[in-house]
Design a protein around this motif. Structure first.
Motif, mmCIF file in Angstrom:
data_model
loop_
_atom_site.group_PDB
_atom_site.id
_atom_site.type_symbol
_atom_site.label_atom_id
_atom_site.label_comp_id
_atom_site.label_asym_id
_atom_site.label_seq_id
_atom_site.Cartn_x
_atom_site.Cartn_y
_atom_site.Cartn_z
ATOM 1 N N PRO A 100 0.836 -1.206 0.000
ATOM 2 C CA PRO A 100 0.000 0.000 0.000
ATOM 3 C C PRO A 100 0.870 1.256 0.000
ATOM 4 N N ILE A 101 0.458 2.230 -0.764
ATOM 5 C CA ILE A 101 1.203 3.489 -0.838
ATOM 6 C C ILE A 101 0.850 4.318 0.388
ATOM 7 N N PRO A 102 1.863 4.814 1.124
ATOM 8 C CA PRO A 102 1.564 5.617 2.325
ATOM 9 C C PRO A 102 0.965 6.964 1.946
ATOM 10 N N ALA A 103 0.093 7.471 2.796
ATOM 11 C CA ALA A 103 -0.495 8.791 2.570
ATOM 12 C C ALA A 103 0.592 9.850 2.679
ATOM 13 N N ARG A 104 0.525 10.877 1.831
ATOM 14 C CA ARG A 104 1.561 11.917 1.839
ATOM 15 C C ARG A 104 1.572 12.706 3.141
ATOM 16 N N ARG A 105 0.456 12.824 3.778
ATOM 17 C CA ARG A 105 0.400 13.616 5.005
ATOM 18 C C ARG A 105 0.535 12.758 6.260
ATOM 19 N N GLU A 106 0.856 11.491 6.064
ATOM 20 C CA GLU A 106 1.004 10.588 7.203
ATOM 21 C C GLU A 106 2.243 10.979 8.001
ATOM 22 N N PRO A 107 2.119 11.257 9.295
ATOM 23 C CA PRO A 107 3.262 11.736 10.063
ATOM 24 C C PRO A 107 4.388 10.721 10.195
ATOM 25 N N ARG A 108 4.092 9.452 10.108
ATOM 26 C CA ARG A 108 5.131 8.441 10.229
ATOM 27 C C ARG A 108 5.432 7.795 8.882
ATOM 28 N N ALA A 109 5.360 8.583 7.812
ATOM 29 C CA ALA A 109 5.607 8.062 6.476
ATOM 30 C C ALA A 109 7.032 7.528 6.389
ATOM 31 N N PRO A 110 7.210 6.338 5.819
ATOM 32 C CA PRO A 110 8.544 5.748 5.725
ATOM 33 C C PRO A 110 9.324 6.335 4.557
ATOM 34 N N GLY A 111 10.602 6.089 4.548
ATOM 35 C CA GLY A 111 11.423 6.429 3.398
ATOM 36 C C GLY A 111 12.211 7.707 3.552
ATOM 37 N N LEU A 112 12.954 7.986 2.507
ATOM 38 C CA LEU A 112 13.799 9.167 2.459
ATOM 39 C C LEU A 112 13.324 10.087 1.348
ATOM 40 N N THR A 113 13.650 11.352 1.487
ATOM 41 C CA THR A 113 13.307 12.334 0.471
ATOM 42 C C THR A 113 14.473 13.309 0.338
ATOM 43 N N GLY A 114 14.515 14.043 -0.754
ATOM 44 C CA GLY A 114 15.550 15.053 -0.944
ATOM 45 C C GLY A 114 15.396 16.175 0.068
ATOM 46 N N SER A 115 16.501 16.819 0.381
ATOM 47 C CA SER A 115 16.461 17.842 1.429
ATOM 48 C C SER A 115 16.389 19.269 0.895
ATOM 49 N N ALA A 116 16.282 19.460 -0.421
ATOM 50 C CA ALA A 116 16.336 20.817 -0.983
ATOM 51 C C ALA A 116 15.224 21.713 -0.429
ATOM 52 N N GLU A 117 13.986 21.262 -0.487
ATOM 53 C CA GLU A 117 12.878 22.085 0.006
ATOM 54 C C GLU A 117 12.988 22.307 1.511
ATOM 55 N N THR A 118 13.307 21.250 2.242
ATOM 56 C CA THR A 118 13.417 21.361 3.698
ATOM 57 C C THR A 118 14.546 22.310 4.073
ATOM 58 N N SER A 119 15.650 22.251 3.340
ATOM 59 C CA SER A 119 16.771 23.154 3.575
ATOM 60 C C SER A 119 16.338 24.606 3.375
ATOM 61 N N ARG A 120 15.560 24.848 2.324
ATOM 62 C CA ARG A 120 15.066 26.196 2.054
ATOM 63 C C ARG A 120 14.135 26.671 3.177
ATOM 64 N N LEU A 121 13.284 25.780 3.671
ATOM 65 C CA LEU A 121 12.369 26.150 4.765
ATOM 66 C C LEU A 121 13.147 26.502 6.034
ATOM 67 N N LEU A 122 14.182 25.720 6.334
ATOM 68 C CA LEU A 122 15.005 26.011 7.521
ATOM 69 C C LEU A 122 15.770 27.319 7.350
ATOM 70 N N ALA A 123 16.233 27.598 6.127
ATOM 71 C CA ALA A 123 16.919 28.869 5.869
ATOM 72 C C ALA A 123 15.952 30.044 6.035
ATOM 73 N N ASP A 124 14.702 29.874 5.599
ATOM 74 C CA ASP A 124 13.684 30.919 5.795
ATOM 75 C C ASP A 124 13.488 31.216 7.280
ATOM 76 N N LEU A 125 13.398 30.156 8.073
ATOM 77 C CA LEU A 125 13.210 30.352 9.514
ATOM 78 C C LEU A 125 14.422 31.037 10.145
ATOM 79 N N ALA A 126 15.626 30.692 9.679
ATOM 80 C CA ALA A 126 16.831 31.349 10.201
ATOM 81 C C ALA A 126 16.830 32.834 9.833
ATOM 82 N N ARG A 127 16.440 33.161 8.589
ATOM 83 C CA ARG A 127 16.370 34.566 8.181
ATOM 84 C C ARG A 127 15.332 35.327 9.010
#
Length: 144
Positions: free
Chosen positions: A44-71
């Motif tokens: 079964p494909i996990p729901a995208r909004r599932e808080p315990r979704a398995p797997g890895l993803t690229g960090s580009a967007e997350t890196s940008r979000l963390l940089a926004d918070l730092a700014r």
């Protein structure tokens, strides 16, 4: 989902799953055993909004979000405390980690939505810490 997640859920070797995930050469068909196909397609494909979704993803967007918070003045230790992780992890995701767990990426996205419109000082962050976070973010943005 990562190849390891697929292999674990399908009961297959991770090497076989990685072979299946590779793109076949132009014009070549790939023969896949019916039992292997059934095992992979039955996951079964996990729901995208599932808080315990398995797997890895690229960090580009997350890196940008963390940089926004730092700014905006949110220091890494304050973010790490809210996420329940180490501050060093925040620095690694923002600066050099190519991939991260999907559930952590989703938590960071939610935290960004929650904090980006708030003033860190009004939320208990010391003014000096907020100023240092902003200055460090500005240095990173200019590449100094």
């Amino acid at each position: 989902m990562s190849a390891q997640d697929i292999a674990n859920r399908a009961g297959l070797s991770v090497t076989l799953v990685r072979r299946l995930l590779r793109t076949p050469e132009q014009g070549q068909a790939r023969n896949i055993a019916r039992s292997t196909a059934d095992a992979v397609l039955g996951i079964p494909i996990p729901a995208r909004r599932e808080p315990r979704a398995p797997g890895l993803t690229g960090s580009a967007e997350t890196s940008r979000l963390l940089a926004d918070l730092a700014r905006a003045g949110w220091p890494a230790p304050a973010l790490a405390q809210r996420l329940g992780i180490n501050a060093r992890t925040i620095h690694e995701i923002r600066d050099k980690r190519p991939r991260l767990r999907l559930d952590l990426a989703l938590r960071i996205r939610r935290l960004h939505r929650e904090l980006i419109g708030l003033d860190p000082v009004s939320q208990g962050i010391r003014p000096g810490d907020a100023a240092r976070a902003r200055a460090a973010a500005a240095r990173r943005a200019t590449g100094v």
